[in-house]
Design an enzyme around this catalytic site. Structure first.
Site, PDB file in Angstrom:
ATOM      1  N   CYS A  33       0.841  -1.197   0.000  1.00  0.00           N
ATOM      2  CA  CYS A  33       0.000   0.000   0.000  1.00  0.00           C
ATOM      3  C   CYS A  33       0.876   1.246   0.000  1.00  0.00           C
ATOM      4  O   CYS A  33       1.894   1.304   0.683  1.00  0.00           O
ATOM      5  CB  CYS A  33      -0.910   0.033   1.233  1.00  0.00           C
ATOM      6  SG  CYS A  33      -2.366  -0.978   1.072  1.00  0.00           S
ATOM      7  N   HIS A  34       0.440   2.267  -0.741  1.00  0.00           N
ATOM      8  CA  HIS A  34       1.149   3.536  -0.737  1.00  0.00           C
ATOM      9  C   HIS A  34       0.796   4.339   0.513  1.00  0.00           C
ATOM     10  O   HIS A  34      -0.380   4.369   0.911  1.00  0.00           O
ATOM     11  CB  HIS A  34       0.772   4.373  -1.968  1.00  0.00           C
ATOM     12  CG  HIS A  34       1.212   3.772  -3.262  1.00  0.00           C
ATOM     13  ND1 HIS A  34       0.499   2.772  -3.885  1.00  0.00           N
ATOM     14  CD2 HIS A  34       2.283   4.028  -4.050  1.00  0.00           C
ATOM     15  CE1 HIS A  34       1.110   2.436  -5.010  1.00  0.00           C
ATOM     16  NE2 HIS A  34       2.197   3.176  -5.137  1.00  0.00           N
ATOM     17  N   MET A  66      -8.167   0.268   0.795  1.00  0.00           N
ATOM     18  CA  MET A  66      -7.521  -0.504   1.850  1.00  0.00           C
ATOM     19  C   MET A  66      -7.555   0.235   3.179  1.00  0.00           C
ATOM     20  O   MET A  66      -7.669  -0.390   4.247  1.00  0.00           O
ATOM     21  CB  MET A  66      -6.083  -0.841   1.469  1.00  0.00           C
ATOM     22  CG  MET A  66      -5.966  -1.763   0.264  1.00  0.00           C
ATOM     23  SD  MET A  66      -6.983  -3.248   0.370  1.00  0.00           S
ATOM     24  CE  MET A  66      -6.366  -3.996   1.869  1.00  0.00           C
ATOM     25  N   GLU A  67      -7.485   1.550   3.136  1.00  0.00           N
ATOM     26  CA  GLU A  67      -7.590   2.329   4.374  1.00  0.00           C
ATOM     27  C   GLU A  67      -8.946   2.122   5.020  1.00  0.00           C
ATOM     28  O   GLU A  67      -9.050   1.949   6.246  1.00  0.00           O
ATOM     29  CB  GLU A  67      -7.343   3.806   4.082  1.00  0.00           C
ATOM     30  CG  GLU A  67      -5.898   4.199   3.891  1.00  0.00           C
ATOM     31  CD  GLU A  67      -5.278   3.717   2.585  1.00  0.00           C
ATOM     32  OE1 GLU A  67      -4.040   3.773   2.460  1.00  0.00           O
ATOM     33  OE2 GLU A  67      -6.027   3.289   1.681  1.00  0.00           O
ATOM     34  N   ASP A 125     -11.980  -7.009  21.498  1.00  0.00           N
ATOM     35  CA  ASP A 125     -11.061  -6.910  22.625  1.00  0.00           C
ATOM     36  C   ASP A 125     -11.740  -6.309  23.855  1.00  0.00           C
ATOM     37  O   ASP A 125     -11.535  -6.774  24.978  1.00  0.00           O
ATOM     38  CB  ASP A 125      -9.851  -6.066  22.238  1.00  0.00           C
ATOM     39  CG  ASP A 125      -8.900  -5.865  23.403  1.00  0.00           C
ATOM     40  OD1 ASP A 125      -8.360  -6.862  23.904  1.00  0.00           O
ATOM     41  OD2 ASP A 125      -8.706  -4.706  23.818  1.00  0.00           O
TER      42      ASP A 125
END
Length: 208
Positions: A103-104, A138-139, A153
């Site tokens: 990824c950039h 992707m972000e 969690d």
């Protein structure tokens, strides 16, 4: 592809729905992250002009109804689950290139993380915007998954049987490939209303 029946006896569609590109085939069969010798590479984006790009991702965390009630009433011992998960998602969007090798690094312009609390799930929707040379799909996906893991969690001491699922890109705009929108199956909750964003993902009431 059958859905899965959870402990309360209800069935949930675990599979992402098909994109609205008019075809079941991949739109581009070439893998740009490989060079002619088949070696991994970072795609060259330097010649491109920076343009406005946006991506929307969604997922769900399935859990016991008692767990969703504890989240909604802020009764989880670790603290305010959704506030922590929201910050985790925002942080994850900014650090995506540190976790996904090819990824950039992008200048993320805006991130919003929204939640819907259902009877036995928490739905998460992430919007990411940038003005850059490549997209922020992707972000958005990374932020959505980390927000979901944070929910897990925060609540795992009470409900270790939680399941994270239905992670998918729902909308992408900008760039050479133009607009992409995913539609929901007939009768599926949160179906696409035409603008690519489910109305239940934002607003008041059971959402935050």
């Amino acid at each position: 592809r059958a859905g899965r029946t959870y402990r309360d006896g209800t069935a949930h569609n675990r599979w992402p729905t098909r994109p609205t590109n008019g075809s079941d085939h991949m739109s581009d069969l070439s893998f740009t992250h490989l060079d002619p010798q088949g070696r991994a590479r970072m795609v060259e984006v330097t010649p491109k002009e920076a343009t406005h790009r946006r991506a929307v991702a969604r997922c769900k965390v399935f859990m016991q109804p008692e767990t969703t009630a504890a989240i909604a009433n802020r009764e989880v011992k670790k603290g305010d689950v959704l506030s922590v998960a929201r910050v985790a998602g925002i942080q994850a969007a900014k650090r995506t290139s540190d976790m996904i090798p090819l990824c950039h690094p992008l200048l993320v312009g805006a991130v919003s993380v929204n939640f819907e609390i259902g009877d036995d799930f928490v739905a998460i929707e992430v919007h990411v915007d940038t003005v850059d040379r490549t997209g922020v799909e992707m972000e958005a996906l990374h932020a959505c998954s980390i927000a979901a893991l944070t929910v897990y969690d925060m609540c795992k001491s009470a409900d270790r049987g939680m399941v994270i699922g239905e992670l998918a890109l729902w909308e992408k705009t900008g760039g050479r490939s133009g607009v992409y929108r995913r539609t929901a199956l007939d009768g599926d909750a949160g179906a696409d209303t035409g603008d690519g964003v489910a109305p239940s993902a934002v607003g008041d009431g059971a959402t935050t």
